[in-house]
Design an enzyme around this catalytic site. Structure first.
Site, PDB file in Angstrom:
ATOM      1  N   ALA A  69       0.866  -1.182   0.000  1.00 39.42           N
ATOM      2  CA  ALA A  69       0.000   0.000   0.000  1.00 39.42           C
ATOM      3  C   ALA A  69       0.901   1.230   0.000  1.00 39.42           C
ATOM      4  CB  ALA A  69      -0.888  -0.024   1.232  1.00 39.42           C
ATOM      5  N   GLY A 114       0.713  -5.118   0.753  1.00 38.02           N
ATOM      6  CA  GLY A 114      -0.416  -5.194  -0.179  1.00 38.02           C
ATOM      7  C   GLY A 114      -0.056  -5.883  -1.495  1.00 38.02           C
ATOM      8  N   GLU A 117      -0.377  -9.480  -0.736  1.00 35.21           N
ATOM      9  CA  GLU A 117      -1.824  -9.710  -0.566  1.00 35.21           C
ATOM     10  C   GLU A 117      -2.527  -9.751  -1.921  1.00 35.21           C
ATOM     11  OE1 GLU A 117      -1.892  -6.383   2.246  1.00 35.21           O
ATOM     12  OE2 GLU A 117      -2.813  -7.721   3.694  1.00 35.21           O
ATOM     13  N   GLU A 137       4.662  -4.918   7.178  1.00 31.51           N
ATOM     14  CA  GLU A 137       3.867  -3.858   7.815  1.00 31.51           C
ATOM     15  C   GLU A 137       4.287  -3.574   9.253  1.00 31.51           C
ATOM     16  OE1 GLU A 137       2.604  -6.230   5.866  1.00 31.51           O
ATOM     17  OE2 GLU A 137       1.020  -5.417   4.586  1.00 31.51           O
TER      18      GLU A 137
END
Ligand code: CAA
Length: 263
Positions: A69, A114, A117, A137
């Site tokens: 992200a 992300g 993911e 993260e």
């Protein structure tokens, strides 16, 4: 259709390639990219069975698939905006996971946070030799927010997923293969050709049968054994109402190549 942060292209036979395209930020996922991804997936889902057979997801450039992200955007989020961001990302990644057609991730560099993911929301993953996989993260004081803890533990097991998400350490592409996270590692220059070859193999199979396999694997995973077997029996028997199953079985008996039409 055109987007600022993605490129969606179709090629012969119904193979589509979706390239995450923010190379200046290692293809990091900002809110705008996630909204564009939602639109692109909606567009693909609307295509007819024979026009959209397989989707390949990859990253622009040679360094990254997706580096997570967008941290520069996330730094300004309040808890309320962070909730909207995680819920939107989860919804769009679920949309990818549930897409009618098979989705193959071609991981051509960093697949972090992300990015991992995103790859985990695809049906399976091939990787280049320089690919790196991780959930970093916690090093930002955060945790995965687009389904990472949930999907990674289903693929590599609880302990490895906990180790990866709690340390934030990265795996090499070969380590990812040994854990069953990645199917195969290829030199960067050969990755896309290999993935296209796999996509073309799938295109030669019965489209309704492939879609049924996808549904039973994904939906069956969340059911108990009896429920999952009932789901399999339901999809198996439904295939007998389509011309393609007659064509496939008759082609075997007549020793010829099946000509599937998607009907
Ligand atoms: N968000 C925003 N920008 C990013 C980014 C990210 N996730 N990852 C890289 N970039 C930007 C860098 O800031 C840099 O931009 P500038 O040139 O403007 O400074 C550019 O991309 C190139 O990156 P680096 O200079 O850092 O490249 P490097 O080769 O030295 O390092 C890297 C590569 C190890 C991938 C490093 O960029 C990195 O650690 N990135 C962050 C990875 C990360 O923490 N991801 C998780 C994000 S949180 C998340 O994903 C939450 C969630 O689950 C929803």
């Amino acid at each position: 259709m055109e987007w600022k942060n993605l490129v969606l292209k179709s090629s012969e036979g119904g193979v589509w390639t979706l390239t995450m395209n923010r190379p200046q930020a290692l293809n990091a996922l900002n809110r705008e990219t996630i909204l564009e991804l939602e639109q692109a997936l909606h567009f693909l889902q609307e295509q007819s069975t024979m026009e959209a057979r397989v989707l390949i997801v990859t990253g622009s450039g040679e360094k990254a698939f997706v580096a997570g992200a967008d941290i520069k955007e996330m730094v300004a989020l309040s808890p309320e905006l962070a909730r909207q961001f995680t819920e939107k990302g989860q919804k769009v990644f679920r949309q990818l996971e549930m897409l009618r057609m098979p989705v193959i991730a071609a991981v051509n560099g960093f697949a972090l946070g992300g990015g991992l993911e995103l790859a985990l929301s695809c049906d399976f993953i091939y990787a280049s030799e320089n690919a790196k996989f991780g959930l970093p993260e916690v090093s930002l004081g955060l945790m995965p927010g687009f389904g990472g803890c949930v999907r990674l533990s289903r693929v590599v097991g609880l302990n490895k997923a906990r180790e990866m998400a709690m340390t934030g350490d990265m795996l090499t592409a070969n380590e990812a293969v040994s854990l069953g996270l990645v199917q195969k590692v290829l030199p960067g220059s050969e990755l896309m050709n290999h993935v296209l070859k796999v996509a073309n193999t799938i295109i030669g199979r019965g489209p309704k049968a492939v879609a049924a396999v996808k549904r039973v694997v994904i939906d069956g995973h969340d059911l108990d054994a009896d429920g999952a077997l009932a789901l399999e029996a339901s999809h198996f028997s439904k295939l007998f109402q389509f011309n393609d199953s007659r064509e496939g079985m008759n082609a075997f008996i007549e020793k010829r190549k099946a000509q599937f039409t998607g009907n």
